[in-house]
Each structure stands twice: as C-alpha cells, then as structure tokens.
Design a protein around this motif. Structure first.
Motif, PDB file in Angstrom:
ATOM      1  N   VAL A 117       0.843  -1.218   0.000  1.00 52.10           N
ATOM      2  CA  VAL A 117       0.000   0.000   0.000  1.00 52.10           C
ATOM      3  C   VAL A 117       0.868   1.253   0.000  1.00 52.10           C
ATOM      4  CG1 VAL A 117      -1.894  -1.177   1.171  1.00 52.10           C
ATOM      5  CG2 VAL A 117      -0.164   0.000   2.529  1.00 52.10           C
ATOM      6  N   ASP A 118       2.139   1.085  -0.353  1.00 56.25           N
ATOM      7  CA  ASP A 118       3.040   2.236  -0.314  1.00 56.25           C
ATOM      8  C   ASP A 118       2.596   3.344  -1.259  1.00 56.25           C
ATOM      9  OD1 ASP A 118       5.668   3.441   0.573  1.00 56.25           O
ATOM     10  OD2 ASP A 118       5.997   3.364  -1.595  1.00 56.25           O
ATOM     11  N   GLN A 119       2.006   2.976  -2.400  1.00 56.89           N
ATOM     12  CA  GLN A 119       1.563   4.003  -3.340  1.00 56.89           C
ATOM     13  C   GLN A 119       0.461   4.858  -2.732  1.00 56.89           C
ATOM     14  OE1 GLN A 119       3.016   4.753  -6.327  1.00 56.89           O
ATOM     15  NE2 GLN A 119       1.706   6.551  -6.121  1.00 56.89           N
ATOM     16  N   HIS A 120      -0.442   4.237  -1.971  1.00 55.22           N
ATOM     17  CA  HIS A 120      -1.476   5.012  -1.266  1.00 55.22           C
ATOM     18  C   HIS A 120      -0.842   5.975  -0.259  1.00 55.22           C
ATOM     19  CE1 HIS A 120      -4.619   2.887  -3.174  1.00 55.22           C
ATOM     20  NE2 HIS A 120      -4.533   1.766  -2.472  1.00 55.22           N
ATOM     21  N   TRP A 121       0.190   5.501   0.431  1.00 54.99           N
ATOM     22  CA  TRP A 121       0.871   6.340   1.420  1.00 54.99           C
ATOM     23  C   TRP A 121       1.557   7.522   0.745  1.00 54.99           C
ATOM     24  CZ3 TRP A 121       1.180   8.062   6.023  1.00 54.99           C
ATOM     25  CH2 TRP A 121       2.348   8.578   6.560  1.00 54.99           C
ATOM     26  N   THR A 145       1.646  13.264  -0.913  1.00 50.57           N
ATOM     27  CA  THR A 145       1.581  14.215  -2.029  1.00 50.57           C
ATOM     28  C   THR A 145       0.332  15.076  -1.938  1.00 50.57           C
ATOM     29  OG1 THR A 145       2.791  12.670  -3.445  1.00 50.57           O
ATOM     30  CG2 THR A 145       1.558  14.432  -4.536  1.00 50.57           C
ATOM     31  N   GLN A 146      -0.796  14.440  -1.611  1.00 50.07           N
ATOM     32  CA  GLN A 146      -2.047  15.189  -1.492  1.00 50.07           C
ATOM     33  C   GLN A 146      -1.988  16.171  -0.335  1.00 50.07           C
ATOM     34  OE1 GLN A 146      -6.007  13.230  -1.980  1.00 50.07           O
ATOM     35  NE2 GLN A 146      -6.321  13.797   0.155  1.00 50.07           N
ATOM     36  N   GLN A 147      -1.382  15.753   0.757  1.00 52.46           N
ATOM     37  CA  GLN A 147      -1.250  16.639   1.913  1.00 52.46           C
ATOM     38  C   GLN A 147      -0.410  17.862   1.567  1.00 52.46           C
ATOM     39  OE1 GLN A 147       1.009  15.162   5.313  1.00 52.46           O
ATOM     40  NE2 GLN A 147      -0.700  15.694   6.659  1.00 52.46           N
ATOM     41  N   GLN A 148       0.676  17.634   0.817  1.00 52.43           N
ATOM     42  CA  GLN A 148       1.528  18.734   0.399  1.00 52.43           C
ATOM     43  C   GLN A 148       0.793  19.650  -0.575  1.00 52.43           C
ATOM     44  OE1 GLN A 148       4.651  19.478   1.402  1.00 52.43           O
ATOM     45  NE2 GLN A 148       4.673  21.300   0.106  1.00 52.43           N
ATOM     46  N   ALA A 149       0.067  19.061  -1.528  1.00 56.88           N
ATOM     47  CA  ALA A 149      -0.661  19.856  -2.522  1.00 56.88           C
ATOM     48  C   ALA A 149      -1.776  20.657  -1.869  1.00 56.88           C
ATOM     49  CB  ALA A 149      -1.231  18.938  -3.598  1.00 56.88           C
ATOM     50  N   ARG A 150      -2.457  20.052  -0.905  1.00 51.84           N
ATOM     51  CA  ARG A 150      -3.541  20.767  -0.224  1.00 51.84           C
ATOM     52  C   ARG A 150      -2.993  21.961   0.545  1.00 51.84           C
ATOM     53  NH1 ARG A 150      -8.765  19.312   1.516  1.00 51.84           N
ATOM     54  NH2 ARG A 150      -9.472  20.563   3.289  1.00 51.84           N
ATOM     55  N   ALA A 151      -1.870  21.743   1.245  1.00 49.12           N
ATOM     56  CA  ALA A 151      -1.272  22.843   1.994  1.00 49.12           C
ATOM     57  C   ALA A 151      -0.790  23.950   1.059  1.00 49.12           C
ATOM     58  CB  ALA A 151      -0.116  22.324   2.848  1.00 49.12           C
ATOM     59  N   SER A 152      -0.218  23.562  -0.078  1.00 42.73           N
ATOM     60  CA  SER A 152       0.258  24.564  -1.040  1.00 42.73           C
ATOM     61  C   SER A 152      -0.893  25.352  -1.630  1.00 42.73           C
ATOM     62  CB  SER A 152       1.059  23.876  -2.156  1.00 42.73           C
ATOM     63  OG  SER A 152       2.183  23.205  -1.630  1.00 42.73           O
ATOM     64  N   ASN A 153      -1.974  24.657  -2.000  1.00 45.29           N
ATOM     65  CA  ASN A 153      -3.139  25.344  -2.556  1.00 45.29           C
ATOM     66  C   ASN A 153      -3.791  26.268  -1.524  1.00 45.29           C
ATOM     67  OD1 ASN A 153      -2.630  23.922  -4.841  1.00 45.29           O
ATOM     68  ND2 ASN A 153      -4.491  22.707  -4.825  1.00 45.29           N
ATOM     69  N   LEU A 154      -3.830  25.797  -0.277  1.00 41.19           N
ATOM     70  CA  LEU A 154      -4.404  26.630   0.772  1.00 41.19           C
ATOM     71  C   LEU A 154      -3.574  27.886   0.978  1.00 41.19           C
ATOM     72  CD1 LEU A 154      -6.525  26.997   2.987  1.00 41.19           C
ATOM     73  CD2 LEU A 154      -5.043  25.713   4.522  1.00 41.19           C
TER      74      LEU A 154
END
Length: 455
Positions: A329-333, A338-347
C-alpha cells in the motif's frame, strides 16, 4: 486633550463591553492554550518515562523473551516537537497525535489506529489566541472606529471644528483613530507579554515576528475602518459596510476555499492504505509462508539464505509479512503525502484572498503547527519505524538471542525542531501583502478625507 479623547473613547458602553470581551477572551485563550500544551508535553514525557521503565524491567529479568515477542509488545514513543508557540496558535496540532507510539508491526496499521479526527480535513485552528486575534480583533476595531465620524457630526463637534483653519475637524478624527490604534496595539503587546510569561517564551526573533505581524494585521483593519469612515456616510451604513467586509474576509472566502479544497481533494488515500494493509496482512495467513519470505528478501537480500524455519509459525515470517503489507500500500501512502503537500500549497496560495486566513496561516507557520509541521512529523515517524524494523531483523533471521546490552542499544526517537527559516517565507509575504492592502486603503482614505464637507 489626551484625557478628553480617552474619556470619549471609554465612555460609550459598547466600547467598554467590546474591550472587556476581547481582553477576557484573549486571556482565556492563552490560559486554555497553556493548559493544552502542558498536557501534550505531559503525555509525551509520561510515554517516554513508561517506555524507559519497561526497558529497565526487561533488562533486569533473568531470562529475556524472544525478539519477536519483545518487538510485538514494545511500543516506542515518538514526539511531535511542538514549540510553546503551538499553545497560542494550535493549527494542526489539535487534530493529530503528538505522542504516537510505534513498534515493528506495519506502519499503516498504526498511524490512524487511535485517531478520532481525520487529519486530511484541514482546519485553520480552534479557540486559541490566533482565533481571537484573527476574527475577534477586527470586530473590536469596527466597534471602536466605524461610527466615529458620524457621532462627531451628530454631536456638532465636527461642524464646530470645521470652522477652524488647517482641517482641524479631519485632524481630530485622525487623532481619535490613532488613539484607538495605540490602545488596541497596547492590548496586543500586553497579551503577548502575558503569554510569554506563562509559556516561558524567549524574547527572540520569533517573538518579534509574531508580535510585529499582529500589529501589522491590527493596522490593516484600522485602515479598513478609516477607509469606510472617509466615505462620510451615516453610522448605519458604516456599520453594515464594515460587517460586510469582515464577513467576506472571515467567513465567506474561507468557507468557499474550504468547500473547493474538499471537492478537489475528496479522496482519502491514507484510509485506503490503512484498510488495504490490514486486509493484505489477514490474507497472508492463508498464503504460502515461504513465498512471502522470498518476496521479503528481495528487499533485504542479506537474509536470503536464512528464511527457512520449522513448524507452522515463525516470527521472521510474521514481521516479513508486516513489511510486505506496508509495501503493498506504499503508493497510497505516497499519494497521501503528495495530497497533503498539494492541499497545503493550494491553501497557502488562495489564502491571499482573505487577510484573516492569511494571518492565521502565518501564525501557524511561526508556531510550526501547520500542515507542513504535521507532515514533517509523519515522515520522522516513518523513518523511525524503519530504524526499529531493521534493528530486529538480524536477531530474527540469524536466530540470535537478544541480550540486555542489545536492549540498551534499541533505537530511540530523536525529534527535530519543526520551525525552519524556509517555512517563514510565507509569513514575510503575508506581511508585505497586508502592508500593500493597508497602503491602498490609506491612499484612498486620504483622498476621500480631503473632500469632506460640512453638512
């Protein structure tokens, strides 16, 4: 004159109540934040003390348990190295475990096994000093300022002062606004000093940045109030205009940003990783154990000649299967990170639309309690988990008994400071934006004040 202006400022009941509510709310936020931070630190210290006592207890035993059993029950504490500023600006620290315990089992089965709040649902913060300053401070400024000119006209003082040369009436308004700014700025400085004493905050560059940012934010809202006053409308219009600006910046824009980000990042890869990891691990019991071990030694070829065991179960297979379930499940991790970083950047990008949100984001960055700080902590936990795994593998696959000296060498978590100079870049940009917006308000207000006429 100063005594007269102070009397005019503090006489209205609305001003008295607003100042009292703001000051008491700020003190309450500081107190609750201090208590919450002390509890976090207490939990972290207790976890470390308990772990140390358990290790000493095991070392004192005549016969030590086998490494597989020992690694199964030994849960090593970790720490999100929060600075005392996190008590004032909680950010993401309220949504995540700050003293997570991990062992050699699959990491994805441990990260969220005690979470009650989904950390992907980002919130700017709870009731802390940052909330009071970001959302209650503008209301206080509005109460003190927006009706200043209309009250002067209603009392007749503005008409009287307009009879004097040198724009005496306008200078009187500006003097009253400056007095209010000095009063509110003094309260902010006092609150920071109180917080510094309660939390033992050093009077360093970080303190100056946080205080300076707060004063710039305060000045910005005073300039917004000055701009509204300069349109020379009645008190009802001024109040509605200021409330509309505040609602737009503090409620409407952050609400829209929150909805857009939730739509944009509606997947939950971390949850998928946790669920799939457990399913894969459960299915492993029905698969060929030697086949699982062969897949494991592809990652650790140094153990390729030591996978054989007798009987229906061995700890080496069990921990190999734990690692394989994590790898599956490493790809999910990685998608989660990546999503956490993108969300913070967009915010961070869209928070420029709201001074309130921008200010609170900057405060969280100063405290190291923002999403970037949480992500850094998760990466530290992941790296530490790998240290624990690779510590026990030689004992498992070499069938080596563990000794008291080996227990003493068990790796310990080493937290790192979350606040980095690069993280404060957004704070500096936020200050520049607030100054630019304030300069625009001041320029327009100055032009409007020159056109004021006596009615």
């Amino acid at each position: 004159m100063l005594k007269f202006e102070l009397k005019r400022l503090l006489s209205p009941r609305a001003n008295q109540i607003s100042l009292l509510v703001f000051f008491v709310s700020a003190l309450l936020a500081i107190y609750l934040g201090a208590q919450g931070y002390k509890q976090v630190r207490k939990d972290q210290i207790i976890a470390q003390v308990v772990f140390d006592k358990e290790r000493e207890h095991i070392k004192a035993r005549e016969s030590l348990p086998e490494i597989g059993s020992l690694a199964y029950y030994a849960k090593a504490p970790t720490q999100w190295q929060l600075s005392p500023w996190a008590a004032l600006f909680v950010g993401q620290s309220q949504n995540s475990l700050a003293a997570m315990k991990v062992n050699a089992l699959a990491l994805q089965g441990q990260i969220y096994n005690k979470e009650v709040i989904n950390p992907e649902k980002y919130r700017a913060g709870g009731f802390d000093l940052g909330f009071v300053l970001a959302y209650m401070l503008p209301i206080l400024i509005g109460v003190l300022c927006v009706n200043l000119l209309s009250d002067e006209r209603q009392s007749g003082r503005f008409r009287l002062l307009s009879a004097f040369a040198g724009n005496a009436a306008v200078k009187s308004i500006i003097r009253a606004l400056l007095l209010r700014f000095y009063l509110v700025a003094g309260i902010i400085v006092l609150l920071f000093l109180v917080a510094a004493m309660l939390l033992s905050l050093p009077f360093d560059g970080l303190f100056i940045q946080a205080l300076g940012l707060s004063l710039v934010y305060c000045a910005f809202w005073f300039l917004v109030a000055t701009l509204i006053i300069s349109f020379n409308m009645n008190g009802l219009f001024n109040s509605l205009a200021f409330i509309s600006v505040w609602l737009g910046f503090a409620v409407l824009i952050p609400g829209v940003i929150h909805l857009v980000l939730n739509q944009q990042f509606n997947e939950q890869p971390a949850l998928k990783a946790s669920i799939e990891q457990r399913l894969i691990l459960n299915d492993g019991w029905d698969q060929d154990m030697q086949d699982s071990l062969q897949r494991f030694v592809e990652q650790y070829p140094q153990y390729s000649e030591k996978t054989q065991f007798s009987g229906r179960f061995h700890w080496k297979w069990y921990y190999a299967m734990q690692q394989l379930s994590d790898l599956a499940v490493d790809q999910h991790w990685q998608d989660h990170l990546t999503q956490q970083q993108a969300r913070a950047s967009n915010l961070a990008l869209v928070s420029w639309l709201s001074p309130n949100l921008l200010y609170q984001q900057a405060l969280d960055q100063l405290a190291g309690s923002d999403a970037q700080g949480q992500r850094a902590y998760l990466l530290q936990v992941s790296a530490y988990h790998q240290q624990i795994r690779e510590f026990i593998y030689p004992y498992l696959f070499n069938d080596t008994a563990i000794t008291s000296e080996d227990i003493e060498r068990f790796p310990l978590f080493k937290p790192s400071q979350q606040i980095q100079p690069a993280q404060l870049q957004g704070v500096h940009y936020g200050v520049m934006l607030l100054l630019a917006l304030g300069a625009f308000c001041l320029l327009v207000a100055n032009t409007r004040f020159k056109r004021l006429t006596v009615i």
